[in-house]
Design a protein around this motif. Structure first.
Motif, PDB file in Angstrom:
ATOM      1  N   HIS A  84       0.817  -1.211   0.000  1.00  0.00           N
ATOM      2  CA  HIS A  84       0.000   0.000   0.000  1.00  0.00           C
ATOM      3  C   HIS A  84       0.855   1.267   0.000  1.00  0.00           C
ATOM      4  N   VAL A  85       1.950   1.246   0.766  1.00  0.00           N
ATOM      5  CA  VAL A  85       2.849   2.400   0.806  1.00  0.00           C
ATOM      6  C   VAL A  85       4.275   1.862   0.704  1.00  0.00           C
ATOM      7  N   PRO A  86       4.768   1.597  -0.518  1.00  0.00           N
ATOM      8  CA  PRO A  86       6.086   0.981  -0.685  1.00  0.00           C
ATOM      9  C   PRO A  86       7.217   1.716   0.022  1.00  0.00           C
ATOM     10  N   GLY A  87       7.134   3.050   0.113  1.00  0.00           N
ATOM     11  CA  GLY A  87       8.189   3.807   0.784  1.00  0.00           C
ATOM     12  C   GLY A  87       8.224   3.599   2.280  1.00  0.00           C
ATOM     13  N   ARG A  88       7.161   3.024   2.834  1.00  0.00           N
ATOM     14  CA  ARG A  88       7.116   2.766   4.280  1.00  0.00           C
ATOM     15  C   ARG A  88       6.736   1.310   4.543  1.00  0.00           C
ATOM     16  N   ARG A  89       7.343   0.431   3.774  1.00  0.00           N
ATOM     17  CA  ARG A  89       7.040  -0.998   3.916  1.00  0.00           C
ATOM     18  C   ARG A  89       7.256  -1.485   5.347  1.00  0.00           C
ATOM     19  N   GLY A  90       8.374  -1.080   5.939  1.00  0.00           N
ATOM     20  CA  GLY A  90       8.700  -1.568   7.270  1.00  0.00           C
ATOM     21  C   GLY A  90       7.644  -1.203   8.296  1.00  0.00           C
ATOM     22  N   PHE A  91       7.205   0.061   8.278  1.00  0.00           N
ATOM     23  CA  PHE A  91       6.221   0.516   9.255  1.00  0.00           C
ATOM     24  C   PHE A  91       4.892  -0.211   9.087  1.00  0.00           C
ATOM     25  N   PHE A  92       4.368  -0.228   7.861  1.00  0.00           N
ATOM     26  CA  PHE A  92       3.044  -0.820   7.675  1.00  0.00           C
ATOM     27  C   PHE A  92       3.071  -2.349   7.798  1.00  0.00           C
ATOM     28  N   ALA A  93       4.139  -2.997   7.323  1.00  0.00           N
ATOM     29  CA  ALA A  93       4.224  -4.450   7.471  1.00  0.00           C
ATOM     30  C   ALA A  93       4.398  -4.850   8.925  1.00  0.00           C
ATOM     31  N   SER A  94       4.956  -3.951   9.755  1.00  0.00           N
ATOM     32  CA  SER A  94       5.167  -4.282  11.168  1.00  0.00           C
ATOM     33  C   SER A  94       3.859  -4.438  11.930  1.00  0.00           C
ATOM     34  N   TRP A  95       2.767  -3.896  11.387  1.00  0.00           N
ATOM     35  CA  TRP A  95       1.475  -4.076  12.053  1.00  0.00           C
ATOM     36  C   TRP A  95       1.044  -5.534  12.055  1.00  0.00           C
ATOM     37  N   GLN A  96       1.612  -6.314  11.152  1.00  0.00           N
ATOM     38  CA  GLN A  96       1.413  -7.755  11.174  1.00  0.00           C
ATOM     39  C   GLN A  96       1.901  -8.329  12.505  1.00  0.00           C
ATOM     40  N   VAL A  97       3.054  -7.856  12.968  1.00  0.00           N
ATOM     41  CA  VAL A  97       3.626  -8.317  14.231  1.00  0.00           C
ATOM     42  C   VAL A  97       2.890  -7.680  15.416  1.00  0.00           C
ATOM     43  N   ALA A  98       2.516  -6.410  15.272  1.00  0.00           N
ATOM     44  CA  ALA A  98       1.766  -5.748  16.343  1.00  0.00           C
ATOM     45  C   ALA A  98       0.458  -6.466  16.619  1.00  0.00           C
ATOM     46  N   SER A  99      -0.191  -6.950  15.556  1.00  0.00           N
ATOM     47  CA  SER A  99      -1.458  -7.673  15.744  1.00  0.00           C
ATOM     48  C   SER A  99      -1.239  -8.974  16.498  1.00  0.00           C
ATOM     49  N   GLN A 100      -0.062  -9.581  16.324  1.00  0.00           N
ATOM     50  CA  GLN A 100       0.245 -10.783  17.094  1.00  0.00           C
ATOM     51  C   GLN A 100       0.455 -10.433  18.568  1.00  0.00           C
ATOM     52  N   GLY A 101       0.976  -9.230  18.832  1.00  0.00           N
ATOM     53  CA  GLY A 101       1.083  -8.769  20.209  1.00  0.00           C
ATOM     54  C   GLY A 101      -0.287  -8.608  20.843  1.00  0.00           C
ATOM     55  N   LEU A 102      -1.226  -8.058  20.060  1.00  0.00           N
ATOM     56  CA  LEU A 102      -2.601  -7.947  20.547  1.00  0.00           C
ATOM     57  C   LEU A 102      -3.175  -9.327  20.843  1.00  0.00           C
ATOM     58  N   THR A 103      -2.871 -10.277  19.980  1.00  0.00           N
ATOM     59  CA  THR A 103      -3.309 -11.655  20.177  1.00  0.00           C
ATOM     60  C   THR A 103      -2.764 -12.208  21.485  1.00  0.00           C
ATOM     61  N   THR A 104      -1.459 -12.040  21.691  1.00  0.00           N
ATOM     62  CA  THR A 104      -0.837 -12.543  22.916  1.00  0.00           C
ATOM     63  C   THR A 104      -1.473 -11.909  24.141  1.00  0.00           C
ATOM     64  N   LEU A 105      -1.728 -10.611  24.062  1.00  0.00           N
ATOM     65  CA  LEU A 105      -2.337  -9.894  25.183  1.00  0.00           C
ATOM     66  C   LEU A 105      -3.744 -10.419  25.469  1.00  0.00           C
ATOM     67  N   LEU A 106      -4.547 -10.572  24.427  1.00  0.00           N
ATOM     68  CA  LEU A 106      -5.914 -11.071  24.601  1.00  0.00           C
ATOM     69  C   LEU A 106      -5.928 -12.490  25.156  1.00  0.00           C
ATOM     70  N   ALA A 107      -5.098 -13.354  24.567  1.00  0.00           N
ATOM     71  CA  ALA A 107      -5.066 -14.743  25.010  1.00  0.00           C
ATOM     72  C   ALA A 107      -4.575 -14.844  26.450  1.00  0.00           C
ATOM     73  N   ALA A 108      -3.542 -14.064  26.782  1.00  0.00           N
ATOM     74  CA  ALA A 108      -3.037 -14.072  28.150  1.00  0.00           C
ATOM     75  C   ALA A 108      -4.081 -13.527  29.114  1.00  0.00           C
ATOM     76  N   GLY A 109      -4.823 -12.504  28.662  1.00  0.00           N
ATOM     77  CA  GLY A 109      -5.890 -11.968  29.493  1.00  0.00           C
ATOM     78  C   GLY A 109      -6.954 -13.008  29.791  1.00  0.00           C
ATOM     79  N   PHE A 110      -7.350 -13.730  28.760  1.00  0.00           N
ATOM     80  CA  PHE A 110      -8.306 -14.823  28.972  1.00  0.00           C
ATOM     81  C   PHE A 110      -7.729 -15.854  29.934  1.00  0.00           C
ATOM     82  N   GLY A 111      -6.459 -16.206  29.729  1.00  0.00           N
ATOM     83  CA  GLY A 111      -5.848 -17.208  30.592  1.00  0.00           C
ATOM     84  C   GLY A 111      -5.808 -16.763  32.039  1.00  0.00           C
ATOM     85  N   ALA A 112      -5.413 -15.491  32.273  1.00  0.00           N
ATOM     86  CA  ALA A 112      -5.307 -14.984  33.639  1.00  0.00           C
ATOM     87  C   ALA A 112      -6.675 -14.919  34.312  1.00  0.00           C
TER      88      ALA A 112
END
Length: 425
Positions: A148-176
């Motif tokens: 979508h924004v080739p000049g900022r590939r790193g920033f926008f593609a990193s949201w893929q990893v950020a979403s996994q952080g949200l996943t970890t947070l949600l799953a850990a919250g459920f677990g706790a």
């Protein structure tokens, strides 16, 4: 993208962030289901693999977690090639639908006590479907974000990893919450199913959002190929091999984090709710820190940032585990999780942007999907199983660090190759 939209910067920004939400929410659901399965491995092992030996049951459950990853390369081939031929949007929509079906099966599946051997067999089938779906998710979502924004590939593609952080947070919250508020009997009876039903609530939203997206401008502008898989193996074998090596440390560190609640309970004797609270911190770090790492990778180079993180993981991981084993307290686990979370994110958040640049647009999803899922299948999917086996075979609780050291060495070699052979900085 229409001419009107292209001429309107505000519309472009809205479209770009809509793409981020669409890719991230679907990716979060994919990872949520996988992480929840890992977090509740101890309970699932008793319900679906009762052997009379808790260790054997847990190993069978973690083995089932790994078996599903055999389907990921197949999903990478089928869905990755589909995305390169038809479009990123079509592949993303299909992958989320398949994941929802697998999640539904697990959420309502009767246990071994009710339907006997059919229970673990159906569970394996559902995990295989989820593995196939996840095989096409990473490459499609990363390409979708990066293009979508080739000049900022790193920033926008990193949201893929950020979403996994949200996943970890949600799953850990459920677990706790679940392990803290419900009795052990309630957890076994129905509590472990709650997160899977929650995932089913998110699924239709993610699917709907993805059906309303526009295709990426870079894909629309490129000349497509009818044979992306053949082209990848014919002319990009070195790129594929280097990409696989780069992913190794990212996936091992991720699945080590996934294993930590089980490690905290089984090896350190901590309460399950305490272990989940500790890992929730890793999710927060990954969610907040990933976009910053992606931004920095656009400015200073992806491999430079990843090399620093890889070297620090290599040097610090054994002392961290040795100290944790000597001090098996909640505070010590928090400190180790924080250090591991920052270093893992420093490496992993720059990885999607780098992978998206290794392969040309015509074979980008196929190449990324293959590289990512081959590495994940071999080194990540069986990571929890290998770690549990290492602890038992080496008779030491610091054994998880051995696996991380191995992964760091492999990825350091691959990163150096990416700089010298492919010219990345």
């Amino acid at each position: 993208m229409s001419a009107t939209t292209a001429a309107n910067p505000a519309a472009v920004r809205r479209g770009t962030w809509r793409a981020v939400v669409a890719a991230s929410i679907g990716n979060a659901l994919e990872w949520f289901d996988l992480v929840v399965y890992g977090f509740f491995a101890v309970i699932i092992s008793k319900l679906f693999f009762p052997t009379g030996n808790d260790t054997v049951s847990l190993l069978l459950t973690l083995g089932t977690f790994g078996v599903s990853f055999f389907m990921r390369p197949l999903g990478a081939v089928v869905l990755g090639a589909y995305a390169d031929r038809v479009g990123r949007k079509a592949a993303l929509t299909l992958s989320i639908l398949l994941m929802m079906i697998g999640t539904l099966i697990i959420a309502i599946l009767p246990t071994y006590e009710t339907i006997g051997v059919a229970a673990p067999l159906i569970l394996v089938a559902a995990r295989l479907m989820q593995g196939f779906s996840a095989g096409g998710e990473f490459g499609s979502a990363t390409a979708f974000l990066a293009e979508h924004v080739p000049g900022r590939r790193g920033f926008f593609a990193s949201w893929q990893v950020a979403s996994q952080g949200l996943t970890t947070l949600l799953a850990a919250g459920f677990g706790a919450v679940l392990t803290g508020e419900l009795s052990p009997a309630q957890m076994v009876a129905w509590g472990w199913r709650v997160p899977f039903f929650f995932g089913l609530l998110i699924g239709p939203i993610a699917w709907y959002i993805r059906t309303k997206l526009d295709e990426t401008p870079e894909f629309l502008a490129a000349e497509t190929t009818d044979t992306p898989l053949r082209d990848t193996f014919a002319s990009q074998k070195l790129r594929l091999l280097i990409a696989i090596g780069i992913v190794v440390l990212g996936t091992v560190s991720t699945y080590l984090v996934l294993f930590m609640p089980t490690y905290g309970v089984k090896q350190l004797g901590l309460a399950p709710s305490v272990a989940f609270q500790a890992i929730a911190l890793t999710g927060v770090i990954q969610l907040v820190f990933s976009p910053l790492v992606g931004h920095l990778s656009d400015r200073y180079g992806r491999t430079s940032i990843m090399l620093i993180s890889a070297v620090l993981l290599l040097v610090l991981i054994y002392p961290a585990f040795a100290w944790l084993v000597a001090n098996p307290t909640f505070g010590a686990l928090i400190i180790v999780q924080v250090v591991l979370g920052f270093l893992m994110t420093g490496y992993f958040a720059a990885l999607p942007g780098l992978l998206s640049e290794i392969f040309p647009v015509q074979t980008r999803t196929t190449g990324m999907s293959l590289a990512y899922n081959i590495a994940v299948t071999i080194f990540g999917g069986f990571g929890p199983f290998i770690i549990a086996w290492l602890i038992r075979a080496a008779d030491t609780k610091v054994a998880p660090s051995f696996y991380m050291i191995f992964a760091a060495l492999v990825s350091l070699v691959a990163l150096i190759a990416a700089r010298r052979k492919l010219g990345f900085n």
